[in-house]
Design an enzyme around this catalytic site. Structure first.
Site, short mmCIF file in Angstrom:
data_model
loop_
_atom_site.label_atom_id
_atom_site.label_comp_id
_atom_site.label_asym_id
_atom_site.label_seq_id
_atom_site.Cartn_x
_atom_site.Cartn_y
_atom_site.Cartn_z
CB CYS A 68 -0.93 0.02 1.20
SG CYS A 68 -2.01 -1.41 1.32
N GLY B 209 -13.04 -9.18 -6.70
CA GLY B 209 -13.65 -8.94 -5.40
C GLY B 209 -12.94 -9.69 -4.29
NE ARG C 127 -22.02 -8.20 2.77
CZ ARG C 127 -20.77 -8.35 2.32
NH1 ARG C 127 -19.97 -9.26 2.88
NH2 ARG C 127 -20.33 -7.61 1.32
CB CYS D 82 -14.05 -2.53 5.14
SG CYS D 82 -14.40 -3.56 6.58
CB CYS D 83 -10.93 1.37 2.40
SG CYS D 83 -9.70 0.08 2.14
#
Length: 381
Positions: free
Chosen positions: A80, A115, A187, A198-199
Site C-alpha cells: 500500500c 472482489g 453487513r 472497510c475501505c
C-alpha cells in the site's frame, strides 16, 4: 528535503474501471499532471511508478503511451506504500542533484481479482493460518474498544466523517453521506467491523510532477515544498505485539517532524491511511495529533474535521475515496497539493499552508507493517 517541490498533480476518479488497462488508468493522470505543471516532455529526467499488482514494466508501458522514452524508469512495489515510496525515491533523486524533474505515478487495478480481500503472500505463516487484513484490523478494533471502554458507535462515527468529506470530492468512489445507524447495520465483515467501516477496493491512478527548487524558480511558478520525506520498514518482534501502538508510524512521524522542523500543532491537514475505521483512531495518536488515549475524544469533539484542530482526510480518505493500493499514497499528495494551492473546491480548507500524508503497507508475520511513508508539505508562497 527543502529543495524539492511538487508543481503539478492529477488523479482520475477512483472506482471500478473494469475495461481499463494499467496504461489506460495511469496515462490520463500523468498527462494531466504534466499539463498542470507546464513542464515539457523532454524536460522530464526520470519516471518512478508505484504499484502493487501491475506486473512488469508498468512505468514503461504508461510512459510509452504519452511519448516519453530513453530516460530512467523505476517500478516500485511496497504494498500500500508503493506510490508514496516512489515519491520518496523522487525526493532523494532531486535532493541529491541527480534529477531536476521527475514524474511520479501511482496506479493499481484491483478489479482484476474479482472482489474479496487482497491476495497476500502465501509463504507467510500468519497468512497460512488464515490471516487477512480485515481480521487484523478487527482484532485491533476489539482491543481498542475494550481498553478504552468504548462502543462500536465510535468506529461508525469515523466512517460518517469520511463519507461527509467525500460528498464534496468528485474523485471519491462513494459520495453519499451515511449515518451511524446505517454503518452499524451494514453487513458484518469481521466483528466489530461492518462493510461501511472497510475501505472499498477498486481501480485508480494519480500522478505528480516534482522538481528542484532551482527549476521552480527558473519557471517563475509556485507549488508545495517537500519539508519531510520519511520511509521506514517494520522490525520483526516475537511474542506480544501492542496492536494499539503501531511503532512504525510513531517512528516515521517522529522523524518527519524532526526533518521538517515542525510539530503536530503546525499541521493544517492530514491524509492518513484509514483502510478501516479503527486505523484512523489509532493513527490520530501515532501521528501526534492527540495524546495517547485521547483518540475517541479527539473525534467526538470535532477536532479532526472542518473547524477543528486539523482536518483529517478532507478527500474522504480511503473509506470514501477507495484504496487502489499503489495509487493511494500519490493520491494523498494530490489532495495536499490541491488544498495548499487553493484548488480543492467545496472541500477547501481555509488558510491551509501545511499538510502531512501517511500510508502504511503490507502485513507480515511478527511485524507491525512492512513499510510506512510519511511526507510533510508547506506552501512555497
Amino acid at each position: 528535503m527543502n529543495n524539492t517541490v511538487v508543481i503539478g498533480a492529477s488523479m482520475i476518479p477512483m472506482g471500478k474501471h473494469k475495461t481499463s488497462s494499467y496504461t489506460g488508468l495511469g496515462a490520463p493522470a500523468a498527462m494531466n499532471a504534466i499539463k498542470v505543471s507546464g513542464i515539457e516532455l523532454d524536460e522530464i529526467d526520470s519516471v518512478i511508478c508505484g504499484h502493487a499488482f501491475g506486473g512488469m514494466l508498468t512505468a514503461q508501458r504508461i510512459a510509452k503511451e504519452i511519448g516519453i522514452g530513453s530516460i530512467p524508469m523505476i517500478n516500485v512495489d511496497n504494498a500500500c506504500s508503493s506510490g508514496a515510496t516512489a515519491m520518496n525515491i523522487a525526493v532523494s533523486d532531486i535532493a541529491s542533484g541527480k534529477s531536476d524533474v521527475v514524474l511520479v505515478i501511482g496506479v493499481d487495478k484491483l478489479t482484476q481479482f474479482g472482489g474479496g480481500t487482497l491476495p497476500l503472500v502465501v509463504e507467510d505463516p500468519e497468512v497460512q493460518a488464515g490471516m487477512v487484513m480485515p481480521a487484523l484490523y478487527a482484532m485491533r478494533a476489539k482491543r481498542f474498544l475494550y481498553e478504552r471502554s468504548e462502543t462500536a458507535d465510535l468506529l461508525a462515527a469515523v466512517s460518517v466523517k469520511a463519507r461527509n468529506h467525500g460528498v464534496q470530492n468528485p474523485f471519491a468512489q462513494f459520495r453519499k453521506p451515511v449515518t451511524v445507524e446505517e454503518v452499524l447495520a451494514s453487513r458484518s465483515i469481521s466483528d466489530p467491523l461492518t462493510l461501511l467501516q472497510c475501505c472499498p477496493t477498486g481501480d485508480g491512478a494519480a500522478a505528480l510532477i516534482m522538481v528542484s527548487d532551482r527549476k521552480m524558480r527558473k519557471m517563475g511558478i509556485s507549488g508545495i515544498r517537500v519539508s519531510a520525506s520519511v520511509l521506514h520498514s517494520g522490525k520483526a518482534t516475537s511474542g506480544f505485539r501492542n496492536m494499539l501502538h503501531p511503532e512504525i508510524t510513531y517512528q516515521s512521524a517522529r522523524d518527519a517532524y524532526e526533518q521538517a522542523g515542525l510539530g503536530p500543532d503546525d499541521i493544517d491537514m492530514v491524509e492518513l491511511h484509514d483502510a478501516f475505521t479503527i486505523a484512523e483512531l489509532i493513527y490520530y495518536e501515532a501521528l501526534g495529533l492527540c495524546p495517547e488515549g485521547d483518540a475517541a475524544g479527539f473525534l467526538r469533539d470535532g477536532n479532526s474535521t472542518y473547524g477543528g484542530k486539523v482536518v483529517v482526510n478532507p478527500s474522504g480518505g480511503l473509506l470514501a475515496k477507495g484504496h487502489p493500493v499503489g495509487a493511494s499514497g500519490v493520491a494523498q499528495v494530490v489532495e495536499a497539493y490541491w488544498q495548499l494551492t487553493g484548488r480543492a473546491g467545496k472541500r477547501q480548507i481555509e488558510g491551509a499552508r501545511t499538510a502531512m500524508t501517511h500510508v502504511t503497507g503490507g502485513g507480515i508475520a511478527n511485524m507491525d507493517h512492512g513499510a510506512c511513508t510519511v511526507h510533510i508539505f508547506e506552501t512555497t508562497s
